[in-house]
Motif scaffolding. Structure first.
Motif, PDB file in Angstrom:
ATOM      1  N   ARG A  13       0.764  -1.208  -0.027  1.00  0.00           N
ATOM      2  CA  ARG A  13      -0.010  -0.085   0.081  1.00  0.00           C
ATOM      3  C   ARG A  13       0.744   1.302   0.083  1.00  0.00           C
ATOM      4  N   PRO A  14       0.732   2.197  -0.854  1.00  0.00           N
ATOM      5  CA  PRO A  14       1.594   3.177  -1.068  1.00  0.00           C
ATOM      6  C   PRO A  14       1.119   4.346   0.100  1.00  0.00           C
ATOM      7  N   ALA A  15       2.199   5.560   0.332  1.00  0.00           N
ATOM      8  CA  ALA A  15       1.760   6.230   1.234  1.00  0.00           C
ATOM      9  C   ALA A  15       1.109   7.335   0.661  1.00  0.00           C
ATOM     10  N   GLY A  16       1.011   7.542  -0.574  1.00  0.00           N
ATOM     11  CA  GLY A  16       0.186   8.594  -1.191  1.00  0.00           C
ATOM     12  C   GLY A  16       0.153   8.209  -2.603  1.00  0.00           C
ATOM     13  N   ALA A  17      -0.248   8.984  -3.587  1.00  0.00           N
ATOM     14  CA  ALA A  17      -0.571   8.762  -4.856  1.00  0.00           C
ATOM     15  C   ALA A  17       0.343   9.537  -5.920  1.00  0.00           C
ATOM     16  N   GLU A  18       1.579  10.072  -5.466  1.00  0.00           N
ATOM     17  CA  GLU A  18       2.334  10.793  -6.525  1.00  0.00           C
ATOM     18  C   GLU A  18       3.099   9.629  -7.249  1.00  0.00           C
ATOM     19  N   VAL A  19       2.985  10.267  -8.555  1.00  0.00           N
ATOM     20  CA  VAL A  19       3.834   9.145  -9.482  1.00  0.00           C
ATOM     21  C   VAL A  19       5.198   9.777  -9.797  1.00  0.00           C
ATOM     22  N   ARG A  20       6.184   8.959  -9.764  1.00  0.00           N
ATOM     23  CA  ARG A  20       7.332   9.380 -10.105  1.00  0.00           C
ATOM     24  C   ARG A  20       8.144   8.226 -11.055  1.00  0.00           C
ATOM     25  N   LEU A  21       8.642   8.512 -12.199  1.00  0.00           N
ATOM     26  CA  LEU A  21       9.438   7.742 -13.191  1.00  0.00           C
ATOM     27  C   LEU A  21      10.900   8.368 -13.174  1.00  0.00           C
ATOM     28  N   ARG A  22      11.786   7.360 -13.003  1.00  0.00           N
ATOM     29  CA  ARG A  22      13.355   7.856 -12.709  1.00  0.00           C
ATOM     30  C   ARG A  22      13.953   6.877 -13.978  1.00  0.00           C
ATOM     31  N   GLY A  23      14.429   7.577 -14.813  1.00  0.00           N
ATOM     32  CA  GLY A  23      15.189   6.972 -15.935  1.00  0.00           C
ATOM     33  C   GLY A  23      14.462   5.609 -16.650  1.00  0.00           C
ATOM     34  N   VAL A  24      13.143   5.597 -16.859  1.00  0.00           N
ATOM     35  CA  VAL A  24      12.318   4.459 -17.381  1.00  0.00           C
ATOM     36  C   VAL A  24      12.483   4.457 -18.607  1.00  0.00           C
ATOM     37  N   THR A  25      13.026   3.158 -19.037  1.00  0.00           N
ATOM     38  CA  THR A  25      13.210   2.805 -20.527  1.00  0.00           C
ATOM     39  C   THR A  25      12.222   1.456 -20.669  1.00  0.00           C
ATOM     40  N   PHE A  26      11.545   1.436 -21.892  1.00  0.00           N
ATOM     41  CA  PHE A  26      10.836   0.061 -22.057  1.00  0.00           C
ATOM     42  C   PHE A  26      10.661   0.094 -23.547  1.00  0.00           C
ATOM     43  N   ALA A  27      10.950  -1.156 -24.256  1.00  0.00           N
ATOM     44  CA  ALA A  27      11.004  -1.668 -25.400  1.00  0.00           C
ATOM     45  C   ALA A  27      10.194  -2.986 -25.472  1.00  0.00           C
ATOM     46  N   TYR A  28       9.265  -3.208 -26.456  1.00  0.00           N
ATOM     47  CA  TYR A  28       8.576  -4.398 -26.847  1.00  0.00           C
ATOM     48  C   TYR A  28       9.641  -5.532 -27.717  1.00  0.00           C
ATOM     49  N   GLY A  29      10.194  -5.996 -26.767  1.00  0.00           N
ATOM     50  CA  GLY A  29      11.208  -7.147 -27.471  1.00  0.00           C
ATOM     51  C   GLY A  29      12.727  -6.476 -27.441  1.00  0.00           C
ATOM     52  N   PRO A  30      13.326  -7.327 -27.277  1.00  0.00           N
ATOM     53  CA  PRO A  30      15.112  -7.208 -26.952  1.00  0.00           C
ATOM     54  C   PRO A  30      15.590  -6.250 -28.264  1.00  0.00           C
ATOM     55  N   HIS A  31      15.047  -6.570 -29.577  1.00  0.00           N
ATOM     56  CA  HIS A  31      15.540  -5.977 -30.697  1.00  0.00           C
ATOM     57  C   HIS A  31      14.710  -4.795 -31.344  1.00  0.00           C
ATOM     58  N   SER A  32      13.991  -4.452 -30.322  1.00  0.00           N
ATOM     59  CA  SER A  32      12.759  -3.294 -30.791  1.00  0.00           C
ATOM     60  C   SER A  32      13.491  -2.247 -30.388  1.00  0.00           C
ATOM     61  N   ALA A  33      13.183  -0.801 -30.955  1.00  0.00           N
ATOM     62  CA  ALA A  33      13.470   0.419 -30.423  1.00  0.00           C
ATOM     63  C   ALA A  33      12.853   0.643 -29.273  1.00  0.00           C
ATOM     64  N   PRO A  34      13.131   1.339 -28.195  1.00  0.00           N
ATOM     65  CA  PRO A  34      12.543   1.744 -27.091  1.00  0.00           C
ATOM     66  C   PRO A  34      11.410   2.705 -27.208  1.00  0.00           C
ATOM     67  N   VAL A  35      10.164   2.507 -26.749  1.00  0.00           N
ATOM     68  CA  VAL A  35       8.873   3.237 -26.741  1.00  0.00           C
ATOM     69  C   VAL A  35       9.232   4.490 -25.814  1.00  0.00           C
ATOM     70  N   VAL A  36       9.636   4.001 -24.519  1.00  0.00           N
ATOM     71  CA  VAL A  36       9.897   5.214 -23.577  1.00  0.00           C
ATOM     72  C   VAL A  36      11.404   4.799 -23.403  1.00  0.00           C
ATOM     73  N   ALA A  37      12.004   5.971 -23.447  1.00  0.00           N
ATOM     74  CA  ALA A  37      13.744   6.031 -23.272  1.00  0.00           C
ATOM     75  C   ALA A  37      13.967   7.037 -22.295  1.00  0.00           C
ATOM     76  N   GLY A  38      14.716   6.450 -21.151  1.00  0.00           N
ATOM     77  CA  GLY A  38      15.229   7.412 -20.050  1.00  0.00           C
ATOM     78  C   GLY A  38      14.388   8.478 -19.662  1.00  0.00           C
ATOM     79  N   LEU A  39      13.036   8.133 -19.409  1.00  0.00           N
ATOM     80  CA  LEU A  39      11.896   9.120 -19.008  1.00  0.00           C
ATOM     81  C   LEU A  39      12.095   9.459 -17.409  1.00  0.00           C
TER      82      LEU A  39
END
Length: 572
Positions: free
Chosen positions: A334-360
């Protein structure tokens, strides 16, 4: 729960024990009605013997007919009992089916989330669903068969012992030998049945893949090679079928030993039985026990366990092996609040795909209303899934109230996608799904806040049955939005969740959620959504910037271009 117990949870045996233990009342019903259903099995030998010896052979046909009439009444009572048994077995089998189906779907969703972007077998859930139906039918058949066998054998044993103990000595040993022979063969039957199921699935998968690529196979001239590959799968299935057939032959031997050898022994032992004081009627009664009750009961058990039982074991093993344990790897927090924080988030659909989100890097303070905009494929829905914890970042971390989004207690956040999920049930059940037992006043308040009064009236009230197919796309979205509004979640993510509402209804919904409190993230469908937000996040793949609507119009050409292509709508 000990580690050993946890390791057993989800196995085929555990699933069966759980199914039987959860409905003790129904099991008691099955047992009570089974006593009545088995009455003819006990009475048949005595009725035949008395009808012959005390009736027809003694010149009293009326007495003979009375005994046979009593047997007929017992059969009528057994027919009524059989109907009640079917209903009770169904009451045990349906929850068992629901458990299996929930396990299969839950496992498929977890695997899909864990392998985001990887190639998925869209037919896997369908095949698993068919396996669940097979398991349900087999489970009901096994319960019915084993129950009927046990009560019938007990009735026959009591009948023989009270009618002709000498005949029991001739009948029961070969019957026990036949039963033992069959039970000894069951493990081999289960192994061969499982091997056949696996071979059948592999052949089906290979055929599906081939049918989907016929054009490419022909274009590459690979027909012969592909034919050879399929021939291997066909040969595997044929071999598994032959191996299963060989073991299945043991069932015939078991029936011969346990069902028909006793008949021969009674006939051969008739002189001994007559010398021992048994009359001709008693001998015929003993034969009636064997031919009309004992042999059919053994045949039913051999057929039921040899087919349905083996299929149930093999299918449950497949389901238990395919579905991961339902317990999460880490405890939900259970979180203490509802603040959203992304730190350096990178995500790609597959190991050989270009990142959809990069270092966000992104911070959405608790209470803020953030609109996410961008061209199609820019990563907006991916961001919504990362914030909600449905996707795990390849790098960096996504936190909600200081808790990793993937470890978040589901009650702390709610994500509503564009295609709203509505299930068959009452309107109240759909609206209060995330807050069962919500007070009537709170439900009315939520419906009024989101402007869903007309929907409630059209549905016939809160307790009217709801058919999802009868609702428009906008109606389904409105039901899901009221559900989210009622939920205890302090973080609400709307991923084009108002796309099917008109602009006025969309404005009312977004303003209601903004007044509700907590953090609101809206993947915008219209420019007015961006204008209503306190801040706008512009996404174009790795290129992300944020600011107010006016700031982005002046400083971000892409945003200005998006605004120009959006349909102009008056600010409500």
């Amino acid at each position: 729960m000990t580690p050993r117990t946890a390791g057993r949870e989800g196995t085929a045996g555990w699933l069966l024990r759980r199914a039987l233990r959860r409905e003790p009342y129904q099991l008691a019903r099955i047992g009570g009605w089974s006593v009545l259903e088995a009455a003819p099995a006990f009475l048949i030998g005595h009725a035949v013997a008395r009808a012959i010896e005390d009736g027809f052979a003694a010149g009293r046909p009326g007495t003979g007919f009375l005994w046979l009439a009593a047997l007929g009444v017992a059969w009528l009572v057994a027919a009524v009992a059989a109907r009640q048994i079917v209903l009770a077995v169904a009451a045990v089998a349906e929850p068992f089916r629901d458990d299996l189906l929930a396990r299969v779907v839950h496992g498929a969703v977890r695997r899909a989330a864990a392998t985001a972007g990887a190639r998925r077998d869209s037919a896997a859930v369908t095949r698993a669903g068919l396996q669940v139906e097979l398991a349900r039918d087999a489970f009901a058949a096994v319960v019915t068969t084993v129950r009927g066998f046990a009560f019938t054998v007990l009735s026959v044993v009591l009948g023989l012992l009270t009618l002709a103990p000498g005949a029991a000595a001739l009948v029961l040993p070969p019957f026990g030998a036949g039963l033992g022979l069959f039970l000894v063969s069951l493990p081999a039957l289960a192994r061969r049945q499982r091997a056949f199921l696996v071979a059948d699935e592999r052949l089906a998968e290979a055929m599906t893949a081939t049918m989907g690529g016929l054009r490419d196979i022909t274009a590459c001239g690979a027909e012969e090679r592909e034919g050879d590959r399929l021939a291997v799968r066909v040969a595997e299935q044929a071999g598994a079928a032959r191996a299963l057939a060989r073991v299945t032959a043991v069932r015939t031997a078991a029936l011969a030993v346990g069902g028909w050898l006793p008949v021969l022994l009674v006939l051969a032992g008739t002189p001994w039985l007559l010398r021992d004081g048994a009359g001709a009627g008693v001998v015929v009664g003993a034969l009636a026990y064997v031919t009309q009750s004992l042999a059919p009961a053994l045949g039913g058990l051999v057929q039921g366990l040899g087919v349905s039982g083996v299929r149930l074991a093999a299918t449950l093993e497949r389901i238990a092996g395919a579905a991961p344990a339902e317990r999460p790897a880490a405890p939900l927090l259970r979180p203490a609040g509802a603040e959203v924080r992304l730190r350096g988030v990178t995500f790609a659909y597959g190991p050989h795909s270009a990142p959809v989100v990069a270092g966000l890097d992104l911070r959405v303070p608790e209470g803020e209303h953030l609109a996410v905009v961008g061209p199609s494929g820019a990563g907006k829905s991916t961001l919504a899934a990362l914030i909600s914890g449905l996707l795990r970042p390849d790098a960096g971390e996504a936190l909600v109230g200081g808790v990793p989004a993937t470890s978040l207690d589901p009650s702390a956040r709610v994500l509503i996608p564009q295609e709203a999920y509505i299930f068959r049930g009452t309107l109240r059940e759909n609206l209060t799904y995330l807050r069962p037992g919500a007070a009537a006043g709170g439900l009315d308040e939520a419906v009024a806040a989101l402007g869903a009064e007309d929907l409630v009236r059209a549905a016939g009230g809160y307790d009217a049955p709801l058919d999802p197919a009868a609702l428009s796309a906008g109606g389904r979205q409105l039901v899901a939005l009221v559900r989210a509004y009622l939920s205890p979640a302090r973080l609400v993510v709307l991923d084009e969740a108002t796309a099917h509402l008109d602009p006025a209804a969309e404005a009312r919904v977004e303003r209601a959620f903004a007044r509700r409190g907590g953090t609101l993230v809206v993947v915008a469908h219209r420019i007015t959504s961006a204008r209503r937000a306190g801040r706008v996040l512009l996404m174009d793949g790795p290129d992300v910037r944020s600011g107010s609507h006016d700031e982005l119009v002046r400083t971000a050409p892409l945003y200005a271009d998006l605004v120009g292509h959006w349909q102009p709508e008056p600010v409500s």
